[in-house]
Write a protein that holds these residues in place. Structure first.
Motif, short mmCIF file in Angstrom:
data_model
loop_
_atom_site.label_atom_id
_atom_site.label_comp_id
_atom_site.label_asym_id
_atom_site.label_seq_id
_atom_site.Cartn_x
_atom_site.Cartn_y
_atom_site.Cartn_z
N PHE A 15 0.83 -1.19 0.00
CA PHE A 15 0.00 0.00 0.00
C PHE A 15 0.87 1.26 0.00
O PHE A 15 0.65 2.18 -0.79
N THR A 16 1.84 1.34 0.90
CA THR A 16 2.68 2.54 0.94
C THR A 16 3.56 2.64 -0.30
O THR A 16 3.83 3.75 -0.76
N ASP A 17 3.97 1.52 -0.87
CA ASP A 17 4.71 1.57 -2.14
C ASP A 17 3.83 2.13 -3.25
O ASP A 17 4.29 2.92 -4.08
N TYR A 18 2.56 1.73 -3.28
CA TYR A 18 1.61 2.24 -4.26
C TYR A 18 1.51 3.77 -4.16
O TYR A 18 1.63 4.49 -5.16
N LEU A 19 1.31 4.27 -2.94
CA LEU A 19 1.19 5.72 -2.76
C LEU A 19 2.50 6.43 -3.10
O LEU A 19 2.48 7.52 -3.68
N SER A 20 3.62 5.83 -2.77
CA SER A 20 4.93 6.43 -3.07
C SER A 20 5.17 6.59 -4.56
O SER A 20 5.84 7.52 -5.00
N ALA A 21 4.62 5.68 -5.35
CA ALA A 21 4.86 5.68 -6.79
C ALA A 21 3.95 6.64 -7.56
O ALA A 21 4.19 6.90 -8.74
N LEU A 22 2.92 7.16 -6.92
CA LEU A 22 1.98 8.04 -7.61
C LEU A 22 2.57 9.44 -7.77
O LEU A 22 3.34 9.91 -6.94
N ASP A 23 2.16 10.11 -8.83
CA ASP A 23 2.60 11.48 -9.11
C ASP A 23 1.62 12.45 -8.47
O ASP A 23 0.45 12.52 -8.86
N PHE A 24 2.07 13.19 -7.49
CA PHE A 24 1.24 14.16 -6.81
C PHE A 24 1.64 15.59 -7.21
O PHE A 24 1.57 16.50 -6.39
N HIS A 25 2.00 15.77 -8.48
CA HIS A 25 2.43 17.11 -8.93
C HIS A 25 1.34 18.16 -8.73
O HIS A 25 1.62 19.32 -8.50
N HIS A 26 0.08 17.74 -8.79
CA HIS A 26 -1.05 18.66 -8.63
C HIS A 26 -1.21 19.13 -7.18
O HIS A 26 -1.84 20.15 -6.91
N ALA A 27 -0.66 18.39 -6.25
CA ALA A 27 -0.72 18.73 -4.83
C ALA A 27 0.51 18.12 -4.15
O ALA A 27 0.40 17.11 -3.45
N PRO A 28 1.68 18.71 -4.34
CA PRO A 28 2.93 18.10 -3.87
C PRO A 28 2.96 17.76 -2.38
O PRO A 28 3.60 16.79 -1.99
N PRO A 52 7.41 12.88 6.11
CA PRO A 52 6.71 11.85 5.34
C PRO A 52 7.10 10.42 5.74
O PRO A 52 6.26 9.52 5.70
N ALA A 53 8.34 10.23 6.15
CA ALA A 53 8.76 8.88 6.58
C ALA A 53 7.99 8.46 7.83
O ALA A 53 7.64 7.28 7.97
N PRO A 155 -9.58 20.77 -8.91
CA PRO A 155 -9.83 19.34 -9.17
C PRO A 155 -9.05 18.39 -8.25
O PRO A 155 -9.44 17.25 -8.09
N GLN A 156 -7.99 18.88 -7.63
CA GLN A 156 -7.23 18.02 -6.72
C GLN A 156 -8.07 17.60 -5.52
O GLN A 156 -7.79 16.60 -4.88
N LYS A 157 -9.14 18.34 -5.21
CA LYS A 157 -9.98 17.98 -4.07
C LYS A 157 -10.99 16.89 -4.41
O LYS A 157 -11.79 16.52 -3.57
N ALA A 158 -10.91 16.35 -5.60
CA ALA A 158 -11.80 15.25 -5.99
C ALA A 158 -11.50 13.97 -5.22
O ALA A 158 -12.22 12.99 -5.35
N TYR A 159 -10.46 13.97 -4.41
CA TYR A 159 -10.12 12.76 -3.66
C TYR A 159 -11.21 12.35 -2.67
O TYR A 159 -11.19 11.24 -2.15
N HIS A 160 -12.17 13.22 -2.43
CA HIS A 160 -13.31 12.85 -1.57
C HIS A 160 -14.41 12.15 -2.35
O HIS A 160 -15.39 11.71 -1.76
N GLY A 161 -14.28 12.03 -3.67
CA GLY A 161 -15.34 11.48 -4.51
C GLY A 161 -16.27 12.59 -4.95
O GLY A 161 -16.23 13.70 -4.43
#
Length: 187
Positions: A15-28, A52-53, A155-161
């Motif tokens: 799970f944490t590897d998945y999140l680490s690999a995502l590009d969060f350029h829209h909300a660093p 973050p660690a 649009p970065q706030k779409a994480y709430h659905g």
């Protein structure tokens, strides 16, 4: 083949590897969150200063001990999505914000959808929502709250659905505070 299943203790590092690999350029500043934000009660200044660690380690420990819960989505064996879904009291950050809407101690909350960019717009969030609701029902949860934020300017706030997704799933709109909505599903 697309599947969903509850987050399990053995998923912690994946799970944490998945999140680490995502590009969060829209909300660093989200790159180091590891879905810990709603599980904390620190001030915003303290949150921004968090390592973050530390967030990653806390997330892995919370997954292993079962206090961080939710649903994962897979395309074959590839992890493609996540929904942070738990009892509302698992999210100290919501204290005060949702108190007026918590009508029963057995209340669930849905706080974060994280869908891999290659799979957005393909119904993954809807599948995660459906799986979370089924899990809540099986657990005896009698109401679930969601917090969609619809704002084309952010649009970065779409994480709430999206509000429309929740309404199609049987939720009712309880309140709107500008572009922030509070929705409820009662079983």
């Amino acid at each position: 083949m697309r599947t969903t299943r509850p987050l399990a203790p053995q998923d912690a590092q994946r799970f944490t590897d998945y999140l680490s690999a995502l590009d969060f350029h829209h909300a660093p500043n989200w790159a180091g969150c590891f879905c810990r934000f709603y599980h904390t009660s620190c001030s915003m200044d303290e949150w921004i200063a968090r390592d973050p660690a530390k967030n990653r380690l806390e997330t892995e420990e919370a997954i292993r001990n079962g206090t961080m819960r939710g649903v994962l989505a897979f395309e074959d064996d590839q992890l493609i999505g996540w929904l942070n879904a738990n009892r509302v009291d698992a999210y100290p950050r919501l204290n005060g914000f949702v108190d007026a809407y918590v009508e029963t101690p057995s209340t669930g909350a849905l706080v974060c959808f994280v869908i891999h960019p290659d799979f957005r717009g393909q119904g993954v969030a809807t599948e995660l929502l459906r799986a979370a609701l089924n899990g809540f029902k099986a657990e005896g949860i009698t109401q679930v709250l969601g917090f969609p934020f619809d704002d084309p300017q952010h649009p970065q706030k779409a994480y709430h659905g999206s509000l429309s997704m929740y309404l199609k799933a049987g939720f009712t709109l309880v309140e709107s505070r500008g572009n922030q909505h509070i929705v409820r599903c009662v079983f």
